[in-house]
Design a protein around this motif. Structure first.
Motif, short mmCIF file in Angstrom:
data_model
loop_
_atom_site.label_atom_id
_atom_site.label_comp_id
_atom_site.label_asym_id
_atom_site.label_seq_id
_atom_site.Cartn_x
_atom_site.Cartn_y
_atom_site.Cartn_z
N LEU A 39 11.74 -22.78 -22.92
CA LEU A 39 12.01 -24.04 -23.62
C LEU A 39 12.65 -25.06 -22.68
O LEU A 39 12.65 -26.25 -22.97
CB LEU A 39 12.91 -23.80 -24.83
CG LEU A 39 12.31 -22.89 -25.92
CD1 LEU A 39 13.34 -22.65 -27.02
CD2 LEU A 39 11.04 -23.50 -26.47
N THR A 40 13.22 -24.55 -21.59
CA THR A 40 13.78 -25.42 -20.56
C THR A 40 13.57 -24.73 -19.22
O THR A 40 13.34 -23.53 -19.16
CB THR A 40 15.28 -25.71 -20.82
OG1 THR A 40 15.70 -26.74 -19.91
CG2 THR A 40 16.14 -24.48 -20.61
N SER A 41 13.66 -25.51 -18.17
CA SER A 41 13.50 -24.96 -16.82
C SER A 41 14.79 -25.16 -16.05
O SER A 41 15.34 -26.26 -16.04
CB SER A 41 12.36 -25.66 -16.08
OG SER A 41 11.15 -25.44 -16.74
N PRO A 42 15.25 -24.13 -15.38
CA PRO A 42 16.46 -24.28 -14.57
C PRO A 42 16.16 -25.04 -13.29
O PRO A 42 15.03 -25.03 -12.80
CB PRO A 42 16.86 -22.84 -14.27
CG PRO A 42 15.57 -22.09 -14.27
CD PRO A 42 14.72 -22.77 -15.32
N SER A 43 17.18 -25.69 -12.76
CA SER A 43 17.03 -26.29 -11.43
C SER A 43 16.86 -25.15 -10.42
O SER A 43 17.16 -23.99 -10.73
CB SER A 43 18.26 -27.13 -11.08
OG SER A 43 19.39 -26.28 -10.90
N ILE A 44 16.42 -25.49 -9.24
CA ILE A 44 16.27 -24.46 -8.19
C ILE A 44 17.62 -23.81 -7.92
O ILE A 44 17.72 -22.59 -7.83
CB ILE A 44 15.69 -25.07 -6.89
CG1 ILE A 44 14.28 -25.60 -7.13
CG2 ILE A 44 15.72 -24.04 -5.76
CD1 ILE A 44 13.25 -24.55 -7.44
N ALA A 45 18.69 -24.60 -7.83
CA ALA A 45 20.03 -24.05 -7.56
C ALA A 45 20.46 -23.10 -8.67
O ALA A 45 21.01 -22.03 -8.40
CB ALA A 45 21.04 -25.18 -7.40
N THR A 46 20.21 -23.48 -9.91
CA THR A 46 20.58 -22.62 -11.04
C THR A 46 19.73 -21.35 -11.04
O THR A 46 20.24 -20.25 -11.29
CB THR A 46 20.43 -23.37 -12.37
OG1 THR A 46 21.30 -24.51 -12.35
CG2 THR A 46 20.79 -22.49 -13.55
N LEU A 47 18.43 -21.47 -10.75
CA LEU A 47 17.57 -20.30 -10.68
C LEU A 47 18.05 -19.35 -9.59
O LEU A 47 18.09 -18.13 -9.78
CB LEU A 47 16.12 -20.71 -10.45
CG LEU A 47 15.10 -19.56 -10.38
CD1 LEU A 47 15.11 -18.73 -11.66
CD2 LEU A 47 13.71 -20.10 -10.09
N VAL A 48 18.45 -19.89 -8.44
CA VAL A 48 18.98 -19.06 -7.35
C VAL A 48 20.21 -18.30 -7.83
O VAL A 48 20.35 -17.10 -7.58
CB VAL A 48 19.29 -19.92 -6.10
CG1 VAL A 48 20.12 -19.15 -5.09
CG2 VAL A 48 18.00 -20.41 -5.47
N ASP A 49 21.12 -18.98 -8.54
CA ASP A 49 22.32 -18.33 -9.07
C ASP A 49 21.97 -17.21 -10.05
O ASP A 49 22.53 -16.12 -9.98
CB ASP A 49 23.23 -19.34 -9.77
CG ASP A 49 23.93 -20.29 -8.82
OD1 ASP A 49 23.97 -19.99 -7.60
OD2 ASP A 49 24.45 -21.31 -9.29
N ILE A 50 21.05 -17.49 -10.96
CA ILE A 50 20.63 -16.48 -11.95
C ILE A 50 20.03 -15.27 -11.24
O ILE A 50 20.36 -14.12 -11.55
CB ILE A 50 19.64 -17.08 -12.96
CG1 ILE A 50 20.33 -18.12 -13.86
CG2 ILE A 50 18.99 -15.97 -13.82
CD1 ILE A 50 19.36 -18.94 -14.71
#
Length: 180
Positions: A39-50
């Motif tokens: 439903l939403t897409s994380p930023s690249i930085a947030t995806l890296v953290d996850i």
């Protein structure tokens, strides 16, 4: 590629709830839920953290083949969470430990700092005090440990650790199965 479904599968494979993943990644449970449902897409930085919280990185996440398993970990591999309310810092020193039988962390407690009380659960806990001194609260009992000493207990009662009010403490704490 549906990133959300792949993240959900990876989270479940690591035996983490959405809330646990959100806590480690310093995000909200609602955001993790929305990402997993695309439903939403994380930023690249947030995806890296996850992904770091899930013990992987962008390259491996988007790769169809898995490479050799990492054996040696460096400071740059560690994931940390600082809790200013409890005056502690948790460092996951083996980032992908959720898939393993045990999960080691390096715990730094400021003077008077503590961990959250952990409710009874299956498993065992081991720790080694690198600096300072701590008090281990295990059910209604209290135990002291200082630099160079270790502790071990089964996790069948509520437990938490506090640091000496003057010096604080640094320790290695290992939980099996993973629960940090």
């Amino acid at each position: 590629m549906q990133i959300g479904n792949k993240l959900r599968e990876l989270r479940i494979a690591k035996n983490l709830t959405q809330e646990e993943l959100a806590d480690r990644a310093e995000l909200s449970k609602g955001f993790i839920s929305q990402v997993e449902r695309d439903l939403t897409s994380p930023s690249i930085a947030t995806l890296v953290d996850i992904l770091q919280c899930l013990g992987t990185d962008l390259k491996d996440f988007f790769s169809d083949t898995s490479g050799d398993e990492q054996i040696v970990f460096h400071d740059s591999d560690y994931f940390e969470k600082i809790d200013t309310d409890l005056k502690n810092k948790i460092e996951w020193i083996i980032p992908n430990a959720q898939k393993n039988m045990m999960e080691p962390i390096r715990l730094t407690l400021e003077p008077g700092g503590s961990t959250y009380p952990d409710n009874p659960h299956e498993g065992e806990e081991f720790g080694y005090v690198l600096q300072g001194s701590i008090t281990i609260h295990l059910g209604k009992k209290i135990y002291k440990a200082k630099k160079g000493e270790s502790f071990y207990f089964t996790s069948g009662s509520q437990h938490y650790i506090t640091a000496n009010g003057k010096t604080g403490a640094v320790l290695i704490w290992i939980s099996t199965p993973p629960s940090f």
